[in-house]
Design an enzyme around this catalytic site. Structure first.
Site, PDB file in Angstrom:
ATOM      1  NE  ARG A 128      40.962  35.906  34.851  1.00 30.64           N
ATOM      2  CZ  ARG A 128      40.082  36.311  35.767  1.00 30.64           C
ATOM      3  NH1 ARG A 128      40.413  37.261  36.639  1.00 30.64           N
ATOM      4  NH2 ARG A 128      38.884  35.773  35.849  1.00 30.64           N
TER       5      ARG A 128
ATOM      6  CB  SER B  56      40.272  31.151  29.732  1.00 30.13           C
ATOM      7  OG  SER B  56      39.082  30.756  30.373  1.00 30.13           O
TER       8      SER B  56
ATOM      9  CD  GLU C 121      42.698  34.034  31.168  1.00 28.04           C
ATOM     10  OE1 GLU C 121      42.493  33.300  32.145  1.00 28.04           O
ATOM     11  OE2 GLU C 121      41.805  34.680  30.603  1.00 28.04           O
TER      12      GLU C 121
END
EC number: 1.3.1.98
Length: 307
Positions: free
Chosen positions: A179, A228, A298
Protein backbone atom coordinates in the site's frame (compact mmCIF):
# COMPACT_ATOMS: atom_id res chain seq x y z
CA UNK A 1 -9.98 30.71 8.60
CA UNK A 2 -11.20 31.89 5.21
CA UNK A 3 -8.86 31.16 2.34
CA UNK A 4 -8.39 34.13 -0.05
CA UNK A 5 -9.56 33.93 -3.66
CA UNK A 6 -6.43 33.40 -5.74
CA UNK A 7 -8.21 32.09 -8.84
CA UNK A 8 -8.35 35.42 -10.77
CA UNK A 9 -4.62 35.99 -10.31
CA UNK A 10 -3.81 32.45 -11.42
CA UNK A 11 -6.09 32.71 -14.45
CA UNK A 12 -4.46 35.98 -15.51
CA UNK A 13 -1.14 34.20 -15.88
CA UNK A 14 -2.63 31.35 -17.90
CA UNK A 15 -4.49 32.85 -20.87
CA UNK A 16 -4.37 29.60 -22.84
CA UNK A 17 -5.91 27.45 -20.12
CA UNK A 18 -8.77 25.25 -21.36
CA UNK A 19 -9.69 23.45 -18.17
CA UNK A 20 -12.09 24.58 -15.46
CA UNK A 21 -10.80 26.52 -12.46
CA UNK A 22 -13.19 27.28 -9.58
CA UNK A 23 -12.58 29.20 -6.36
CA UNK A 24 -13.77 27.97 -2.95
CA UNK A 25 -15.33 24.86 -4.46
CA UNK A 26 -16.93 22.43 -1.96
CA UNK A 27 -15.23 19.03 -1.87
CA UNK A 28 -17.56 17.09 0.43
CA UNK A 29 -19.67 15.78 -2.44
CA UNK A 30 -16.54 14.50 -4.17
CA UNK A 31 -15.72 12.14 -1.28
CA UNK A 32 -17.44 8.96 -0.20
CA UNK A 33 -17.61 10.18 3.41
CA UNK A 34 -19.46 13.32 2.24
CA UNK A 35 -17.56 15.55 4.66
CA UNK A 36 -14.98 18.33 4.53
CA UNK A 37 -14.39 21.92 3.55
CA UNK A 38 -13.74 23.58 0.18
CA UNK A 39 -10.73 23.72 -2.09
CA UNK A 40 -9.18 27.17 -2.26
CA UNK A 41 -9.02 26.47 -6.00
CA UNK A 42 -10.34 23.36 -7.75
CA UNK A 43 -8.84 22.74 -11.19
CA UNK A 44 -10.12 20.17 -13.68
CA UNK A 45 -7.78 20.05 -16.69
CA UNK A 46 -9.10 19.38 -20.17
CA UNK A 47 -6.37 16.85 -20.99
CA UNK A 48 -2.71 16.05 -20.34
CA UNK A 49 -1.47 18.98 -22.42
CA UNK A 50 -3.70 21.38 -20.49
CA UNK A 51 -2.49 19.93 -17.18
CA UNK A 52 1.14 20.44 -18.23
CA UNK A 53 0.39 24.03 -19.30
CA UNK A 54 -1.23 24.74 -15.92
CA UNK A 55 1.54 23.25 -13.80
CA UNK A 56 4.29 24.97 -15.80
CA UNK A 57 2.72 28.37 -15.06
CA UNK A 58 1.55 27.78 -11.49
CA UNK A 59 3.62 29.80 -8.99
CA UNK A 60 5.93 27.52 -7.04
CA UNK A 61 4.66 28.69 -3.67
CA UNK A 62 1.10 27.49 -4.37
CA UNK A 63 0.61 23.97 -2.96
CA UNK A 64 -0.95 21.28 -5.15
CA UNK A 65 -3.10 18.39 -3.96
CA UNK A 66 -4.45 15.70 -6.30
CA UNK A 67 -7.66 13.82 -5.54
CA UNK A 68 -9.34 10.99 -7.42
CA UNK A 69 -12.74 9.44 -6.81
CA UNK A 70 -12.58 10.25 -3.08
CA UNK A 71 -13.14 6.67 -1.96
CA UNK A 72 -10.35 6.59 0.64
CA UNK A 73 -10.14 10.27 1.48
CA UNK A 74 -10.89 12.55 4.42
CA UNK A 75 -11.01 16.25 3.54
CA UNK A 76 -10.65 18.20 6.78
CA UNK A 77 -13.35 20.69 7.68
CA UNK A 78 -11.24 23.82 7.14
CA UNK A 79 -10.68 23.01 3.48
CA UNK A 80 -7.59 22.54 1.34
CA UNK A 81 -5.21 25.47 0.74
CA UNK A 82 -3.76 26.00 -2.71
CA UNK A 83 -4.91 24.10 -5.78
CA UNK A 84 -6.76 20.80 -5.75
CA UNK A 85 -6.49 18.95 -9.07
CA UNK A 86 -9.18 16.47 -10.03
CA UNK A 87 -8.88 14.69 -13.37
CA UNK A 88 -12.06 14.22 -15.40
CA UNK A 89 -13.23 13.27 -18.89
CA UNK A 90 -9.92 14.01 -20.55
CA UNK A 91 -8.35 11.17 -18.58
CA UNK A 92 -10.93 8.39 -18.86
CA UNK A 93 -9.89 6.65 -22.10
CA UNK A 94 -9.36 2.88 -22.23
CA UNK A 95 -7.55 1.12 -25.09
CA UNK A 96 -6.54 -2.48 -25.71
CA UNK A 97 -2.92 -2.87 -26.85
CA UNK A 98 -1.24 -5.88 -28.42
CA UNK A 99 0.10 -8.61 -26.17
CA UNK A 100 -2.83 -8.57 -23.73
CA UNK A 101 -2.11 -5.08 -22.50
CA UNK A 102 -4.61 -2.45 -21.37
CA UNK A 103 -3.92 1.30 -21.50
CA UNK A 104 -6.09 3.21 -19.02
CA UNK A 105 -6.55 6.88 -18.09
CA UNK A 106 -6.10 7.61 -14.42
CA UNK A 107 -9.62 9.00 -13.95
CA UNK A 108 -11.07 5.58 -14.85
CA UNK A 109 -12.66 3.73 -11.90
CA UNK A 110 -10.87 0.50 -11.03
CA UNK A 111 -14.03 -1.52 -11.61
CA UNK A 112 -14.39 -0.11 -15.13
CA UNK A 113 -10.80 -1.07 -15.96
CA UNK A 114 -11.46 -4.59 -14.70
CA UNK A 115 -14.57 -4.89 -16.86
CA UNK A 116 -12.76 -3.60 -19.97
CA UNK A 117 -10.02 -6.17 -19.46
CA UNK A 118 -12.57 -8.95 -19.05
CA UNK A 119 -14.42 -7.95 -22.21
CA UNK A 120 -11.10 -8.04 -24.11
CA UNK A 121 -10.18 -11.47 -22.76
CA UNK A 122 -7.35 -10.07 -20.64
CA UNK A 123 -6.95 -12.00 -17.38
CA UNK A 124 -5.04 -10.79 -14.32
CA UNK A 125 -6.88 -7.50 -13.66
CA UNK A 126 -10.09 -8.90 -12.15
CA UNK A 127 -8.90 -7.97 -8.64
CA UNK A 128 -9.57 -4.32 -9.48
CA UNK A 129 -13.28 -5.18 -9.23
CA UNK A 130 -12.83 -5.25 -5.47
CA UNK A 131 -11.15 -1.84 -5.12
CA UNK A 132 -13.48 1.17 -4.73
CA UNK A 133 -11.28 3.81 -6.28
CA UNK A 134 -9.67 5.06 -9.48
CA UNK A 135 -6.56 4.08 -11.42
CA UNK A 136 -4.64 7.18 -10.31
CA UNK A 137 -5.02 6.25 -6.67
CA UNK A 138 -4.18 2.64 -7.44
CA UNK A 139 -0.85 3.75 -8.91
CA UNK A 140 -0.01 5.98 -5.99
CA UNK A 141 -0.78 3.47 -3.20
CA UNK A 142 -0.20 0.10 -4.88
CA UNK A 143 -3.87 -0.75 -4.48
CA UNK A 144 -4.70 -4.41 -4.24
CA UNK A 145 -7.35 -6.92 -3.21
CA UNK A 146 -8.24 -10.58 -3.58
CA UNK A 147 -4.71 -11.75 -4.20
CA UNK A 148 -3.63 -9.08 -6.71
CA UNK A 149 -1.77 -5.78 -6.44
CA UNK A 150 -0.99 -2.96 -8.85
CA UNK A 151 2.71 -3.81 -8.75
CA UNK A 152 1.90 -7.23 -10.23
CA UNK A 153 0.38 -5.86 -13.45
CA UNK A 154 1.78 -2.36 -14.07
CA UNK A 155 4.16 -1.93 -17.01
CA UNK A 156 4.55 1.86 -16.96
CA UNK A 157 2.69 5.07 -16.21
CA UNK A 158 2.66 8.59 -17.65
CA UNK A 159 2.74 11.61 -15.38
CA UNK A 160 3.21 15.38 -15.40
CA UNK A 161 5.61 16.90 -12.88
CA UNK A 162 5.34 20.26 -11.13
CA UNK A 163 7.39 21.95 -13.87
CA UNK A 164 4.94 20.76 -16.53
CA UNK A 165 7.18 18.03 -17.95
CA UNK A 166 5.64 14.76 -19.12
CA UNK A 167 7.44 11.76 -17.65
CA UNK A 168 7.14 8.00 -18.08
CA UNK A 169 7.85 5.74 -15.10
CA UNK A 170 8.44 2.01 -15.35
CA UNK A 171 7.20 -0.37 -12.68
CA UNK A 172 10.59 -0.41 -10.94
CA UNK A 173 10.55 3.40 -10.63
CA UNK A 174 7.65 3.21 -8.18
CA UNK A 175 9.55 1.31 -5.49
CA UNK A 176 6.34 -0.47 -4.58
CA UNK A 177 5.68 -2.03 -1.19
CA UNK A 178 2.49 -2.84 0.69
CA UNK A 179 0.00 0.00 0.00
CA UNK A 180 2.86 2.38 -0.76
CA UNK A 181 4.98 3.72 -3.59
CA UNK A 182 8.11 5.85 -3.63
CA UNK A 183 7.01 7.80 -6.71
CA UNK A 184 7.80 11.53 -6.39
CA UNK A 185 4.99 13.35 -4.60
CA UNK A 186 4.79 16.13 -7.20
CA UNK A 187 3.78 13.82 -10.05
CA UNK A 188 0.21 13.88 -11.38
CA UNK A 189 -0.40 10.54 -13.08
CA UNK A 190 -2.37 10.63 -16.30
CA UNK A 191 -2.26 7.13 -17.80
CA UNK A 192 -1.24 3.57 -16.94
CA UNK A 193 -0.29 0.56 -19.05
CA UNK A 194 -1.13 -2.86 -17.58
CA UNK A 195 0.06 -6.31 -18.60
CA UNK A 196 -2.42 -9.17 -18.45
CA UNK A 197 -2.53 -12.70 -19.82
CA UNK A 198 -4.89 -14.60 -22.13
CA UNK A 199 -8.24 -15.45 -20.58
CA UNK A 200 -11.82 -16.34 -21.37
CA UNK A 201 -14.18 -13.39 -20.84
CA UNK A 202 -16.86 -15.59 -19.24
CA UNK A 203 -14.43 -17.02 -16.70
CA UNK A 204 -13.00 -13.58 -15.87
CA UNK A 205 -16.50 -12.12 -15.42
CA UNK A 206 -17.39 -15.04 -13.15
CA UNK A 207 -14.36 -14.25 -10.99
CA UNK A 208 -15.44 -10.61 -10.84
CA UNK A 209 -18.92 -11.67 -9.72
CA UNK A 210 -17.35 -13.76 -6.97
CA UNK A 211 -15.36 -10.74 -5.81
CA UNK A 212 -18.50 -8.59 -5.86
CA UNK A 213 -20.45 -11.09 -3.78
CA UNK A 214 -17.62 -11.35 -1.26
CA UNK A 215 -17.48 -7.57 -0.85
CA UNK A 216 -21.22 -7.20 -0.41
CA UNK A 217 -21.27 -9.96 2.20
CA UNK A 218 -18.44 -8.57 4.32
CA UNK A 219 -18.14 -4.80 3.80
CA UNK A 220 -20.51 -1.85 4.38
CA UNK A 221 -20.25 -0.77 0.76
CA UNK A 222 -23.64 0.96 0.71
CA UNK A 223 -22.70 3.29 3.57
CA UNK A 224 -20.81 6.60 3.52
CA UNK A 225 -17.43 5.01 4.08
CA UNK A 226 -13.80 5.32 3.07
CA UNK A 227 -12.92 1.67 2.59
CA UNK A 228 -10.20 0.09 4.72
CA UNK A 229 -9.18 2.59 7.38
CA UNK A 230 -5.86 1.12 8.48
CA UNK A 231 -3.18 -0.95 6.78
CA UNK A 232 -2.64 -4.51 7.94
CA UNK A 233 0.45 -4.45 10.20
CA UNK A 234 3.08 -7.13 9.48
CA UNK A 235 1.83 -10.44 10.84
CA UNK A 236 -1.61 -9.08 11.77
CA UNK A 237 -4.98 -8.18 10.31
CA UNK A 238 -6.11 -4.69 11.24
CA UNK A 239 -9.74 -5.67 11.77
CA UNK A 240 -8.81 -8.41 14.25
CA UNK A 241 -6.73 -5.97 16.31
CA UNK A 242 -9.56 -3.43 16.25
CA UNK A 243 -12.12 -6.04 17.27
CA UNK A 244 -9.95 -7.38 20.09
CA UNK A 245 -9.55 -3.83 21.44
CA UNK A 246 -13.34 -3.51 21.70
CA UNK A 247 -13.71 -0.97 18.92
CA UNK A 248 -16.34 -2.67 16.75
CA UNK A 249 -19.24 -0.20 16.62
CA UNK A 250 -17.27 2.50 18.50
CA UNK A 251 -18.59 6.01 17.82
CA UNK A 252 -17.35 9.60 17.92
CA UNK A 253 -20.20 11.96 17.14
CA UNK A 254 -21.94 10.52 14.08
CA UNK A 255 -18.82 8.62 12.96
CA UNK A 256 -18.71 4.89 13.68
CA UNK A 257 -16.46 1.88 13.24
CA UNK A 258 -18.71 -0.36 11.19
CA UNK A 259 -20.34 -3.22 13.14
CA UNK A 260 -20.17 -5.19 9.89
CA UNK A 261 -16.44 -4.73 9.23
CA UNK A 262 -14.62 -2.93 12.01
CA UNK A 263 -11.75 -1.70 9.83
CA UNK A 264 -14.27 0.46 7.97
CA UNK A 265 -15.41 3.84 9.32
CA UNK A 266 -18.83 5.13 8.34
CA UNK A 267 -20.61 8.45 8.48
CA UNK A 268 -23.94 7.49 10.00
CA UNK A 269 -25.32 10.93 9.12
CA UNK A 270 -24.11 14.40 10.08
CA UNK A 271 -20.54 13.46 10.99
CA UNK A 272 -17.79 16.01 10.46
CA UNK A 273 -14.35 15.25 9.13
CA UNK A 274 -13.08 15.99 12.64
CA UNK A 275 -15.41 13.32 14.05
CA UNK A 276 -14.16 10.73 11.57
CA UNK A 277 -10.48 11.48 12.01
CA UNK A 278 -10.79 11.64 15.81
CA UNK A 279 -12.55 8.27 15.80
CA UNK A 280 -9.65 6.81 13.86
CA UNK A 281 -7.17 8.20 16.39
CA UNK A 282 -9.29 6.78 19.25
CA UNK A 283 -9.06 3.36 17.63
CA UNK A 284 -5.32 3.65 17.09
CA UNK A 285 -4.83 4.54 20.77
CA UNK A 286 -7.01 1.66 22.00
CA UNK A 287 -5.33 -0.89 19.76
CA UNK A 288 -1.90 0.32 20.85
CA UNK A 289 -2.89 0.04 24.51
CA UNK A 290 -4.43 -3.41 24.06
CA UNK A 291 -1.94 -5.14 21.76
CA UNK A 292 1.09 -2.86 21.53
CA UNK A 293 0.63 -2.66 17.76
CA UNK A 294 0.60 0.74 16.06
CA UNK A 295 -1.94 1.01 13.26
CA UNK A 296 -1.02 3.08 10.20
CA UNK A 297 -3.68 5.03 8.32
CA UNK A 298 -4.57 3.72 4.87
CA UNK A 299 -7.10 6.50 4.28
CA UNK A 300 -5.52 9.71 3.01
CA UNK A 301 -6.22 12.87 5.03
CA UNK A 302 -5.80 16.31 3.45
CA UNK A 303 -6.49 19.94 4.30
CA UNK A 304 -6.67 21.87 7.55
CA UNK A 305 -9.03 21.60 10.54
CA UNK A 306 -11.84 24.10 11.00
CA UNK A 307 -11.21 26.99 13.38
Amino acid sequence: MSLPDIAPELAAGMPGLRGRMLAHQPLADLTWFRVGGPAQVLFTPADEEDLAYFLARLPGEVPVTVIGLGSNLIVRDGGVPGVVIRLGRGFNAIAVDEGYRLRVGTAVPDVKAARAAADAGIDGLAFYRGIPGGIGGALRMNAGAHGGETKDVLVEARAVDRAGNVRVLGNADFGYSYRHSDAPADLVFTQALFQGRPGEPAAILAEMERITAAREASQPIREKTGGSTFKNPPGHKAWQLIDAAGCRGLMRGAAQMSPMHCNFMINTGGATAADIEALGEDVRARVKAHSGVGLEWEIKRIGIPAD
